[in-house]
Design a protein around this motif. Structure first.
Motif, PDB file in Angstrom:
ATOM      1  N   GLY A 240       0.802  -1.219   0.000  1.00 17.50           N
ATOM      2  CA  GLY A 240       0.000   0.000   0.000  1.00 17.50           C
ATOM      3  C   GLY A 240       0.835   1.268   0.000  1.00 17.50           C
ATOM      4  O   GLY A 240       0.414   2.311   0.516  1.00 17.50           O
ATOM      5  N   LYS A 243      -0.744   4.237  -1.897  1.00 23.36           N
ATOM      6  CA  LYS A 243      -1.867   4.815  -1.140  1.00 23.36           C
ATOM      7  C   LYS A 243      -1.376   5.635   0.048  1.00 23.36           C
ATOM      8  O   LYS A 243      -2.066   6.542   0.515  1.00 23.36           O
ATOM      9  CB  LYS A 243      -2.791   3.697  -0.659  1.00 23.36           C
ATOM     10  CG  LYS A 243      -3.534   3.000  -1.806  1.00 23.36           C
ATOM     11  CD  LYS A 243      -4.400   1.870  -1.305  1.00 23.36           C
ATOM     12  CE  LYS A 243      -5.105   1.173  -2.461  1.00 23.36           C
ATOM     13  NZ  LYS A 243      -5.894   0.001  -1.995  1.00 23.36           N
ATOM     14  N   GLY A 266      -2.208  -1.145 -11.201  1.00 26.87           N
ATOM     15  CA  GLY A 266      -1.420  -0.514 -10.144  1.00 26.87           C
ATOM     16  C   GLY A 266      -0.212   0.217 -10.681  1.00 26.87           C
ATOM     17  O   GLY A 266       0.335   1.092 -10.011  1.00 26.87           O
TER      18      GLY A 266
END
Length: 391
Positions: A240, A243, A266
Motif C-alpha cells: 500500500g 496509497k 497498479g
C-alpha cells in the motif's frame, strides 16, 4: 596458479588465430551472440535475440559478398561461462564479432579476449558506464544507467519530489544509477535520505520495501535489471505504498515493455526515464513493433530488443563500409561515428568513447487501447553518458 595457466592459454589461443588476410578471404562472416537464454535474465536473452533475428530477416544474410552466420550461446548470466564461450567462439569458431552480453559482469569478462584477439565486442544490453573503458574493441548499442538516471533526478524536484529513498540491485548498473541519481537530485535541491541495495541473485524486495514504508519519503527511486520489475511493482502495491503517498519513480527497466501488461492497473501513473518505449510515436518504431510482434507470436519489443536490432545495424554497416575485407581493426573503425535513425529515435556511436549517444524520454504508464504503455511526455535530446563526460 590456475589464473596464470588460463592467461597463458588465452595468449596461445590468440596467437593461433588465423591471419587477417585469411579472415578477409572467407566467404562467411560469423557473429558470436552470447546471451542469458535461461536463468534469471532469460527475458533479456529472448528479447535481444529476437531483435537480432528480425534485423537479419529484414536485411538479408548476405552483406558485402559475405554470408552472415549467427552463432547463439547461452551463458546463463554467469561471467565465467561467458568468458569460456567467448574464448571458444574466437578460437574454435573464428567469429568476426562478439555480441550480446545481458549483464555487466559478462561484458567485462569478455573484454580481455576482445582486446587480445582484436575482435569487436558489441554490447547490446549491459549498461554500466565503465564497460566501454574495459577494452578499446567494445562498442555499445544499449544505454548507460547514468544517461537515464540523471533525467529523472532533474524531473523529480520540479514535480514536488525532494525527499527520496533509492533502491537498486547491488552490482555495476545499480551502483551507477544510485550514484548519478543522488548527485543530480542533491544538485537540484533534493535529498536522498537512504540508499538501499538488493542482492542481484534471488532478490527479496520485501524487507527493503518495508523499510521504505517506515521512512515515508516523497518517492522511491528504483533500478532493477530487465525482468525483475514485475516483482518490485507487485510488492510495492501489496504494501500500500502508493496509497500512503509514496510515489514510485524508476529507470525504464522497472516498467519493462515485456512485462508491463502483466503488472496491472497498479502501474498506472508510474513515471520513468528511458531511451526506448514500444509506444514511441515515430513511423519507424510503429513498423518495428508490428514486425517484431508478427515474428514473435505477438510479443512486444522492449529496450533490449532495440539494443539487439541496432547492434546488428552497426555490424552490417561496418561490414558494408569495409567491403567485406579486413579484420577487427577495420570493422571497429567503421563502427565508430555511425549515425542513423533507430526505432528509439536518432542515435550515434561516439567515435572517442565508442558509446551510444541518444535521446532520453520521460514517460508515464498509461492505458492505450486497453493495454499499458510507457507514454512519452518529454525528451532530452542527444544525451551522452554522464559517466564519461566527467573524465
Amino acid at each position: 596458479m590456475k589464473k596464470r595457466v588460463f592467461l597463458s592459454a588465452t595468449a596461445l589461443a590468440a596467437m593461433s588465430l588465423p591471419s587477417l588476410s585469411a579472415l578477409a578471404q572467407s566467404n562467411t562472416f560469423k557473429i558470436g551472440l552470447i546471451l542469458p537464454m535461461t536463468g534469471q535474465q532469460a527475458s533479456t536473452g529472448r528479447q535481444v535475440e529476437a531483435g537480432v533475428r528480425l534485423y537479419m530477416a529484414q536485411n538479408g544474410d548476405m552483406v558485402a559478398g559475405k554470408k552472415v552466420e549467427l552463432i547463439v550461446k547461452d551463458d546463463t548470466s554467469l561471467p565465467d561461462v561467458t568468458k569460456r564461450l567467448a574464448q571458444e567462439l574466437v578460437v574454435n569458431d573464428k567469429v568476426n564479432v562478439l555480441a550480446g552480453f545481458g549483464i555487466t559482469p559478462s561484458a567485462l569478462a569478455t573484454a580481455p579476449i576482445a582486446t587480445q584477439s582484436k575482435t569487436p565486442e558489441v554490447v547490446m544490453a549491459a549498461a554500466t558506464s565503465s564497460i566501454t573503458e574495459a577494452s578499446p574493441y567494445i562498442v555499445r548499442t544499449s544505454f548507460t544507467l547514468p544517461q537515464v538516471s540523471v533525467a529523472l533526478a532533474d524531473w523529480a524536484p520540479k514535480n514536488g519530489i525532494t525527499k527520496v529513498v533509492t533502491l537498486v540491485s547491488d552490482y555495476g548498473p545499480g551502483i551507477d544509477a544510485e550514484k548519478y541519481f543522488k548527485e543530480r537530485l542533491t544538485f537540484n535541491g533534493g535529498r536522498v535520505i537512504d540508499s538501499l541495495r538488493v542482492p542481484l541473485r534471488n532478490p527479496d524486495f520485501a524487507p527493503f520495501l518495508q523499510k521504505v514504508r517506515d521512512e515515508n519519503p516523497d518517492a522511491l527511486f528504483v533500478f532493477v535489471p530487465s525482468g525483475a520489475g514485475a516483482a518490485v511493482m507487485k510488492q510495492f502495491l501489496e504494501r500500500g505504498m502508493g496509497k500512503a503517498g509514496i510515489k514510485l519513480i524508476a529507470t525504464g527497466d522497472v516498467t519493462d515493455d515485456d512485462q508491463l501488461n502483466d503488472m496491472g492497473n497498479g502501474a498506472l501513473g508510474v513515471v520513468t526515464s528511458h531511451h526506448y518505449s514500444a509506444a514511441h510515436p515515430s513511423a519507424m518504431n510503429k513498423k518495428f513493433v508490428a514486425a517484431f510482434g508478427a515474428a514473435n507470436k505477438g510479443m512486444r519489443p522492449n529496450f533490449m530488443a532495440v539494443g539487439g536490432y541496432d547492434g546488428m545495424h552497426v555490424i552490417y554497416e561496418a561490414l558494408k563500409k569495409t567491403k567485406g575485407q579486413g579484420g577487427g581493426d577495420a570493422l571497429l573503425a567503421a563502427m565508430k561515428g555511425q549515425i542513423f535513425e533507430s526505432p528509439r529515435g536518432p542515435i550515434y556511436i561516439d567515435a572517442q568513447t565508442r558509446d551510444i549517444v541518444q535521446n532520453v524520454y520521460l514517460r508515464k504508464v498509461e492505458k492505450v487501447d486497453g493495454q499499458l504503455y510507457n507514454v512519452e511526455f518529454d525528451v532530452i535530446k542527444d544525451v551522452k553518458d554522464p559517466g564519461k563526460s566527467k573524465k
